[in-house]
Design a protein around this motif. Structure first.
Motif, PDB file in Angstrom:
ATOM      1  N   ASN A 160       0.763  -1.224  -0.056  1.00 36.57           N
ATOM      2  CA  ASN A 160       0.111   0.130  -0.197  1.00 36.57           C
ATOM      3  C   ASN A 160       1.027   1.195   0.061  1.00 36.57           C
ATOM      4  O   ASN A 160       1.655   1.322   0.938  1.00 36.57           O
ATOM      5  CB  ASN A 160      -0.982   0.026   1.165  1.00 36.57           C
ATOM      6  CG  ASN A 160      -1.748   1.367   1.193  1.00 36.57           C
ATOM      7  OD1 ASN A 160      -1.774   2.113   2.086  1.00 36.57           O
ATOM      8  ND2 ASN A 160      -2.968   1.187   0.293  1.00 36.57           N
ATOM      9  N   ASN A 215       0.186   4.320   0.791  1.00 39.38           N
ATOM     10  CA  ASN A 215       0.170   4.945   2.025  1.00 39.38           C
ATOM     11  C   ASN A 215       0.457   4.396   3.311  1.00 39.38           C
ATOM     12  O   ASN A 215       0.079   4.962   4.493  1.00 39.38           O
ATOM     13  CB  ASN A 215      -1.483   5.559   1.953  1.00 39.38           C
ATOM     14  CG  ASN A 215      -1.740   6.393   0.966  1.00 39.38           C
ATOM     15  OD1 ASN A 215      -1.170   7.313   0.811  1.00 39.38           O
ATOM     16  ND2 ASN A 215      -3.092   6.057   0.247  1.00 39.38           N
ATOM     17  N   GLN A 216       1.128   3.430   3.244  1.00 40.41           N
ATOM     18  CA  GLN A 216       1.954   2.543   4.229  1.00 40.41           C
ATOM     19  C   GLN A 216       0.644   1.860   5.111  1.00 40.41           C
ATOM     20  O   GLN A 216       1.033   1.730   6.564  1.00 40.41           O
ATOM     21  CB  GLN A 216       2.984   3.529   5.098  1.00 40.41           C
ATOM     22  CG  GLN A 216       3.807   3.867   4.438  1.00 40.41           C
ATOM     23  CD  GLN A 216       4.900   2.965   3.953  1.00 40.41           C
ATOM     24  OE1 GLN A 216       5.536   2.199   4.655  1.00 40.41           O
ATOM     25  NE2 GLN A 216       4.621   2.647   2.507  1.00 40.41           N
ATOM     26  N   ARG A 217      -0.410   1.651   4.829  1.00 39.50           N
ATOM     27  CA  ARG A 217      -1.491   0.826   5.549  1.00 39.50           C
ATOM     28  C   ARG A 217      -0.709  -0.584   5.848  1.00 39.50           C
ATOM     29  O   ARG A 217      -0.852  -1.282   6.788  1.00 39.50           O
ATOM     30  CB  ARG A 217      -2.765   0.802   4.994  1.00 39.50           C
ATOM     31  CG  ARG A 217      -3.523   2.011   5.107  1.00 39.50           C
ATOM     32  CD  ARG A 217      -4.830   1.928   4.271  1.00 39.50           C
ATOM     33  NE  ARG A 217      -5.545   3.150   4.399  1.00 39.50           N
ATOM     34  CZ  ARG A 217      -6.557   3.482   5.398  1.00 39.50           C
ATOM     35  NH1 ARG A 217      -6.848   2.358   6.362  1.00 39.50           N
ATOM     36  NH2 ARG A 217      -7.159   4.418   5.561  1.00 39.50           N
ATOM     37  N   TYR A 218       0.123  -0.891   4.845  1.00 37.05           N
ATOM     38  CA  TYR A 218       0.982  -2.335   5.014  1.00 37.05           C
ATOM     39  C   TYR A 218       2.352  -1.695   4.922  1.00 37.05           C
ATOM     40  O   TYR A 218       2.762  -0.751   4.262  1.00 37.05           O
ATOM     41  CB  TYR A 218       0.674  -3.060   3.648  1.00 37.05           C
ATOM     42  CG  TYR A 218      -0.689  -3.557   3.679  1.00 37.05           C
ATOM     43  CD1 TYR A 218      -1.591  -4.057   4.601  1.00 37.05           C
ATOM     44  CD2 TYR A 218      -1.404  -3.448   2.282  1.00 37.05           C
ATOM     45  CE1 TYR A 218      -2.697  -4.223   4.661  1.00 37.05           C
ATOM     46  CE2 TYR A 218      -2.757  -3.724   2.329  1.00 37.05           C
ATOM     47  CZ  TYR A 218      -3.459  -4.136   3.340  1.00 37.05           C
ATOM     48  OH  TYR A 218      -4.706  -4.407   3.170  1.00 37.05           O
ATOM     49  N   ALA A 219       3.364  -2.635   5.655  1.00 33.85           N
ATOM     50  CA  ALA A 219       4.534  -2.018   5.862  1.00 33.85           C
ATOM     51  C   ALA A 219       5.522  -2.628   4.925  1.00 33.85           C
ATOM     52  O   ALA A 219       6.750  -2.133   4.790  1.00 33.85           O
ATOM     53  CB  ALA A 219       5.036  -2.502   7.149  1.00 33.85           C
ATOM     54  N   THR A 220       5.070  -3.454   3.786  1.00 29.97           N
ATOM     55  CA  THR A 220       6.017  -3.856   2.892  1.00 29.97           C
ATOM     56  C   THR A 220       6.796  -2.950   2.042  1.00 29.97           C
ATOM     57  O   THR A 220       6.097  -2.168   1.620  1.00 29.97           O
ATOM     58  CB  THR A 220       5.177  -5.174   1.858  1.00 29.97           C
ATOM     59  OG1 THR A 220       4.107  -5.881   2.840  1.00 29.97           O
ATOM     60  CG2 THR A 220       6.053  -5.728   0.932  1.00 29.97           C
ATOM     61  N   ASP A 221       7.907  -3.130   1.744  1.00 25.81           N
ATOM     62  CA  ASP A 221       8.688  -2.429   0.957  1.00 25.81           C
ATOM     63  C   ASP A 221       9.498  -3.526  -0.109  1.00 25.81           C
ATOM     64  O   ASP A 221       9.413  -4.459   0.087  1.00 25.81           O
ATOM     65  CB  ASP A 221       9.345  -1.404   1.659  1.00 25.81           C
ATOM     66  CG  ASP A 221      10.680  -1.993   2.522  1.00 25.81           C
ATOM     67  OD1 ASP A 221      10.855  -3.402   2.475  1.00 25.81           O
ATOM     68  OD2 ASP A 221      11.076  -1.510   3.435  1.00 25.81           O
ATOM     69  N   SER A 238      -6.135  -1.316   7.467  1.00 25.06           N
ATOM     70  CA  SER A 238      -4.872  -1.741   7.805  1.00 25.06           C
ATOM     71  C   SER A 238      -4.340  -2.675   8.766  1.00 25.06           C
ATOM     72  O   SER A 238      -5.474  -3.557   8.805  1.00 25.06           O
ATOM     73  CB  SER A 238      -4.275  -0.239   8.571  1.00 25.06           C
ATOM     74  OG  SER A 238      -5.311  -0.188   9.624  1.00 25.06           O
ATOM     75  N   SER A 249       2.665  -1.800  10.077  1.00 24.79           N
ATOM     76  CA  SER A 249       3.147  -0.487  10.018  1.00 24.79           C
ATOM     77  C   SER A 249       2.794   0.143  11.572  1.00 24.79           C
ATOM     78  O   SER A 249       3.455   1.036  12.052  1.00 24.79           O
ATOM     79  CB  SER A 249       2.187   0.356   9.068  1.00 24.79           C
ATOM     80  OG  SER A 249       2.713  -0.039   7.880  1.00 24.79           O
ATOM     81  N   THR A 291       6.069   1.382  14.459  1.00 32.40           N
ATOM     82  CA  THR A 291       6.489   2.641  15.276  1.00 32.40           C
ATOM     83  C   THR A 291       7.057   2.388  16.386  1.00 32.40           C
ATOM     84  O   THR A 291       8.049   3.521  16.928  1.00 32.40           O
ATOM     85  CB  THR A 291       5.134   3.564  15.334  1.00 32.40           C
ATOM     86  OG1 THR A 291       4.172   2.575  16.347  1.00 32.40           O
ATOM     87  CG2 THR A 291       4.343   3.721  14.120  1.00 32.40           C
TER      88      THR A 291
END
Length: 418
Positions: free
Chosen positions: A328, A330-336, A367, A371, A375
């Motif tokens: 995602n 917008n970083q609703r998921y943290a995958t890169d 979400s 993510s 934090t």
């Protein structure tokens, strides 16, 4: 381990999910820890700690301080109705007032046998304890209003949760406290409070011409909880420098901002206490985190047979197609790109097929854990899951092959040198 369907059938509340998990861990020699006490950890031994009886973290202590943690996280809660504290008698009925928990498909809860589960808080001999309760019988129902009185029921009717979604338990005069006391094996006057949810009672079942699917309540997210626990238990956990950790948070369905949720300090507190017990200083703790990896496991949407228009054309997973990696912008998921590459490599080594999922650009999705947990525990993270239909219904559908895929992928993550 217990069979997967048994785990689903028994996971009638987050407290029951954690209790089942504890039993599996104890069978394999995991030692319970208490957050209220000092921890003394020994290399080669395995431990677990719970918080609020609804979140749990299990880990092994390697020979030598861990160089990195391999972590997989899921969650114990599912959308349901939580019972308010009072019961009421209305027009000859006994009712328990309830409030929706999480984003539910309301209509899936009506006109079906339901029960109640959770924990009761008991005071006896000046001591307050909690006991799990599950009324393993058809205890209540949320009745629809007959079509003769609601001609719009099939035209997009909007349910009012305060009016339309309150269950009946029986005739006027009966009390919920008496029923709970009987289930808990205590006197009604000893119960001082309770944390209770409604639950479906039907057993998980295979469906399809060849049994290629199965249906159950609470597939989201008990499927990920079970398969990742299985993968975690395949590892020995005492190898030099390898810190394996299995995490199950609570309250993901309502945003995770609780003391036992992914937005809490539960995971970071546990990691820090391990570090302190092993004699690491702050610098060693931070460098260990920087080398660590987290798999956030929460299910994904399969392309719908009647509504394919809701799926992104190039990223629409199907049931029985393998593990889904979720993206995602917008970083609703943290995958890169990096975390995806690491996870795909582990799946390839395990012979597990991989699918990609992203929401339509004009349709925001939900979400999950990755993510949020990142934090407080800033490690490389991949968000994954398995494709299912009717997410957040009281009765969901999933591919029968996919459970084995995620279990194999999880086991490989705990075997991989990152």
């Amino acid at each position: 381990m217990v069979e997967y369907f048994e785990f689903l059938d028994g996971g009638v509340s987050p407290y029951h999910v954690v209790a089942q998990s504890q039993e599996e861990l104890k069978k394999l020699g995991f030692i319970p820890l208490n957050e209220c006490e000092e921890w003394h950890l020994e290399p080669g031994k395995k431990y677990f700690v719970t918080r609020n009886q609804s979140g749990i973290i299990a880990f092994g202590i390697p020979e030598g301080a861990p160089r990195a943690y391999h972590m997989i996280a899921s969650h114990s809660d599912s959308p349901t109705f939580r019972v308010k504290k009072q019961t009421a008698g209305v027009k000859g009925y006994t009712k328990a007032e309830v409030e929706g928990y999480g984003g539910m498909i309301y209509s899936s809860w009506l006109d079906r046998p339901l029960s109640m589960a959770g924990r009761v808080i008991v005071k006896k001999d000046n001591c307050i304890t909690s006991r799990l309760v599950y009324a393993d019988k058809d205890l209540c129902v949320i009745p629809n209003l007959a079509i003769h009185f609601n001609r719009e029921i099939n035209s997009g009717y909007k349910y009012n949760p305060q009016v339309d979604l309150q269950p009946i338990f029986g005739e006027a005069g009966s009390t919920l406290r008496d029923a709970l006391a009987e289930e808990a094996g205590v006197k009604a006057e000893d119960i001082v409070d309770a944390d209770l949810v409604l639950c479906t009672r039907e057993k998980a079942e295979r469906v399809g011409l060849k049994g290629e699917y199965f249906m159950s309540g609470r597939i989201d997210d008990l499927e990920c909880a079970y398969t990742t626990l299985w993968g975690f238990l395949q590892g020995r956990g005492e190898e030099e420098g390898r810190g394996d950790m299995w995490v199950m948070f609570d309250n993901e369905e309502v945003g995770s901002a609780t003391k036992q949720g992914a937005a809490s300090t539960f995971l970071r507190d546990t990691l820090r206490r391990i570090s302190l017990a092993l004699g690491q200083d702050e610098e060693a703790f931070q460098t260990t985190l920087a080398r660590s990896f987290l798999v956030s496991a929460d299910n994904a949407h399969a392309i719908h047979p009647d509504h394919p228009e809701y799926a992104d054309r190039g990223n629409c997973p199907r049931m029985n197609g393998g593990v889904v990696i979720k993206f995602n912008a917008n970083q609703r998921y943290a995958t890169d790109g990096r975390s995806c590459a690491v996870f795909r490599a582990a799946c390839a080594e395990a012979g597990v097929p991989v699918q990609l999922m992203a929401n339509r650009s004009d349709l925001p999705g939900g979400s999950t854990l990755g993510s949020i947990a990142g934090t407080l525990v800033p490690v490389s993270t991949v968000d994954i899951g398995l494709a299912q239909l009717a997410m957040h219904s009281s009765w969901e559908t999933m591919g029968a092959q996919d459970c084995a895929y995620l279990a194999a992928a999880a086991a490989r993550i705990f075997e991989t040198e990152l």
